[in-house]
Design a protein around this motif. Structure first.
Motif, PDB file in Angstrom:
ATOM      1  N   TRP A 126      -9.598  26.077  26.283  1.00 22.38           N
ATOM      2  CA  TRP A 126     -10.216  24.197  25.562  1.00 22.38           C
ATOM      3  C   TRP A 126      -9.540  24.369  24.906  1.00 22.38           C
ATOM      4  O   TRP A 126      -9.063  24.045  24.011  1.00 22.38           O
ATOM      5  N   THR A 127      -8.533  23.151  25.947  1.00 24.54           N
ATOM      6  CA  THR A 127      -7.662  21.290  24.907  1.00 24.54           C
ATOM      7  C   THR A 127      -8.427  21.561  24.293  1.00 24.54           C
ATOM      8  O   THR A 127      -7.403  21.239  23.039  1.00 24.54           O
ATOM      9  N   THR A 128      -9.708  21.074  23.855  1.00 25.42           N
ATOM     10  CA  THR A 128      -9.918  19.763  22.991  1.00 25.42           C
ATOM     11  C   THR A 128     -10.556  20.791  21.728  1.00 25.42           C
ATOM     12  O   THR A 128     -11.904  20.435  21.049  1.00 25.42           O
ATOM     13  N   VAL A 129     -10.537  22.475  21.818  1.00 22.84           N
ATOM     14  CA  VAL A 129     -11.755  22.540  20.827  1.00 22.84           C
ATOM     15  C   VAL A 129     -11.745  22.712  19.697  1.00 22.84           C
ATOM     16  O   VAL A 129     -11.941  22.326  18.277  1.00 22.84           O
ATOM     17  N   ALA A 130     -10.274  22.223  19.295  1.00 23.78           N
ATOM     18  CA  ALA A 130      -9.817  21.271  17.661  1.00 23.78           C
ATOM     19  C   ALA A 130     -10.725  20.194  17.555  1.00 23.78           C
ATOM     20  O   ALA A 130     -11.605  19.767  16.184  1.00 23.78           O
TER      21      ALA A 130
ATOM     22  N   LYS B 276     -15.759  29.320  28.076  1.00 23.12           N
ATOM     23  CA  LYS B 276     -14.523  29.705  27.333  1.00 23.12           C
ATOM     24  C   LYS B 276     -14.206  30.187  26.866  1.00 23.12           C
ATOM     25  O   LYS B 276     -12.970  30.917  27.065  1.00 23.12           O
TER      26      LYS B 276
ATOM     27  N   ARG C  48      -7.096  28.319  22.947  1.00 23.96           N
ATOM     28  CA  ARG C  48      -6.279  26.797  23.644  1.00 23.96           C
ATOM     29  C   ARG C  48      -5.694  26.829  24.524  1.00 23.96           C
ATOM     30  O   ARG C  48      -6.140  25.199  25.213  1.00 23.96           O
TER      31      ARG C  48
ATOM     32  N   MET D  85      -6.591  31.761  17.715  1.00 22.84           N
ATOM     33  CA  MET D  85      -6.982  30.525  18.138  1.00 22.84           C
ATOM     34  C   MET D  85      -5.730  29.762  19.443  1.00 22.84           C
ATOM     35  O   MET D  85      -6.149  29.241  20.338  1.00 22.84           O
ATOM     36  N   GLN D  86      -4.615  30.235  19.732  1.00 19.78           N
ATOM     37  CA  GLN D  86      -3.774  30.258  20.759  1.00 19.78           C
ATOM     38  C   GLN D  86      -4.000  30.408  22.416  1.00 19.78           C
ATOM     39  O   GLN D  86      -4.205  29.440  23.028  1.00 19.78           O
TER      40      GLN D  86
ATOM     41  N   THR E  47     -11.133  33.325  27.296  1.00 25.15           N
ATOM     42  CA  THR E  47     -10.837  33.947  25.887  1.00 25.15           C
ATOM     43  C   THR E  47     -10.499  35.619  26.104  1.00 25.15           C
ATOM     44  O   THR E  47      -9.399  36.507  25.931  1.00 25.15           O
TER      45      THR E  47
ATOM     46  N   TYR F   4     -10.814  26.220  11.707  1.00 22.14           N
ATOM     47  CA  TYR F   4     -10.220  26.699  12.816  1.00 22.14           C
ATOM     48  C   TYR F   4     -11.774  27.859  12.844  1.00 22.14           C
ATOM     49  O   TYR F   4     -12.048  28.371  11.891  1.00 22.14           O
TER      50      TYR F   4
END
Length: 434
Positions: A75-79, A26, A72, A68-69, A30, A86
């Protein structure tokens, strides 16, 4: 095989993915996306580099938000994986990988990356990352130096291509060989020999030698001469116009000479540039303000020398040019002086002497917004305050009380000018992947 700096960060323990290869993929995706963004918009290279080089960059910085955007999107679940906020270290590693990938393809990004990194790393606390950055800067700087060598080097031999000229096809004129009218000539000879021929004829016979000879000679001479004149008249051809071929040849020769002179000029441009720089360094005279640097305050002279050198060299210059500037500033013999960064910046933003520098800075750099080049603060003195030390640190990455000598100040400004010009209006010409 090219080096992957995401893996280098992992190997040095700067970032930790808990041994999860899917996370690494991922991050790679990115970095590739951000590299494409850089290639589409090279002007991002400076702030990407400044953010990537600073371990203490704020998580609220616009470039961190942008990275970060992008993460995401892959990797949708990075949070959920990083609930403490961050993952700034990971985002910085991604930015560095993206910068190197794009710099390998685009020379203008390479120039901006190397010069900006040289400046930023001198004021960042990144000892654990030092080997990673050293390798990255060295790789890209080698690429920039190779490009610069083609513009600065003087070849041992200048090769000029052969003259290209193709003569026009000539058209042969077919001439019919003239023939003497023998019957007519015989009649004239007969008339010259004595009475009885065609009129006029020789009135004397040959047995009257004196009178006959006086008549025969001119008549016989005229008969033969007239026949020769008739043949000569028939042998005369029409005039041949060679102005066209001669004009084409003249143009070909002129073009060949122009190319030869252009080749000579291009081949000796590097030598001429080096000669001019040596003269500039020895004279210590500013061509922009027509005044000796020795007559100016040390820090003003250093800033002006950075500007003057920037205007004398191309964007693609070897790393040794910065060292050359340092030695030139050292000649001012004022390197024991030191001033705080905030004071130097204040003078650059307010003094009349720095107005040409501010004008150029405004052309090169955008208005201040998050971490960015010092040129933005100089070029837009009304857009941001530098009295707030925390705000100044957040924007520049340099402590307001950090002291610089004239050499450090001039070299910093020169690198920023070189970086900004390289990405300002550079047409995108990607090179093949190595």
């Amino acid at each position: 095989m090219t080096q992957e700096y995401l893996l280098t960060f992992l190997e040095h323990g700067v970032i930790d993915l808990n041994g999860d290869d899917t996370r690494l993929e991922k991050l790679r995706s990115t970095a590739t996306d951000l590299s494409s963004t850089l290639l589409d918009s090279p002007s991002r290279a400076i702030r990407y580099t400044l953010v990537a080089a600073d371990p203490n960059i704020l998580s609220t910085d616009p470039t961190i938000e942008e990275a970060m955007q992008a993460l995401r999107a892959q990797w949708t679940t990075v949070a959920n994986a990083y609930k403490g906020g961050y993952p700034v270290a990971i985002l910085r590693a991604i930015l560095l990988e993206a910068l190197v990938q794009s710099a390998r393809k685009e020379d203008s990004i390479a120039v901006a990356f190397v010069n900006t990194a040289r400046n930023a790393l001198a004021y960042s606390e990144s000892s654990s990352e030092s080997p990673v950055w050293k390798a990255a800067v060295s790789e890209i700087e080698t690429k920039v130096d190779a490009r610069a060598e083609s513009e600065w080097a003087t070849p041992e031999m200048i090769t000029v291509s052969p003259l290209r000229y193709k003569a026009s096809v000539s058209t042969a004129q077919e001439l019919e060989a003239p023939v003497v009218d023998r019957d007519e000539l015989k009649q004239k000879i007969r008339s010259a020999a004595g009475p009885g021929g065609s009129t006029p004829s020789n009135q004397y016979h040959s047995h009257s030698p004196p009178q006959w000879a006086n008549e025969f000679s001119p008549m016989m001479g005229d008969a033969i001469a007239n026949s020769i004149d008739e043949i000569a008249a028939k042998l005369t051809s029409n005039p041949i116009d060679i102005s066209g071929p001669l004009s084409a040849l003249a143009k070909a020769v002129a073009g060949h000479v122009d190319k030869a002179l252009t080749s000579f000029s291009g081949a000796t441009a590097g030598l001429q540039r080096r000669t001019n720089l040596l003269w500039w360094k020895e004279a210590l005279y500013s061509p922009s303000v027509h005044e000796s640097y020795l007559e100016l305050p040390a820090f003003e002279a250093a800033a002006l020398m950075a500007l003057d050198l920037h205007q004398q060299v191309p964007s693609y210059s070897p790393a040794s040019v910065s060292a050359f500037l340092k030695e030139a500033i050292r000649s001012l013999q004022a390197n024991d002086e030191e001033q705080e960064f905030s004071k130097l910046l204040h003078e650059a933003r307010t003094t009349e002497f720095m107005q040409p520098f501010r004008t150029l800075a405004a052309e090169y750099a955008p208005s201040p917004n998050g971490r960015g080049p010092v040129l933005s603060l100089i070029g837009y003195p009304q857009s941001a305050t530098i009295e707030d030390t925390e705000a100044l640190l957040a924007f520049s990455g340099i402590e307001s009380q950090h002291k610089l000598d004239p050499i450090a100040w001039g070299a910093y400004l020169f690198r920023e000018l070189q970086s900004a010009r390289a990405i300002q209006s550079e047409p995108l010409q990607q090179t093949e992947k190595s």
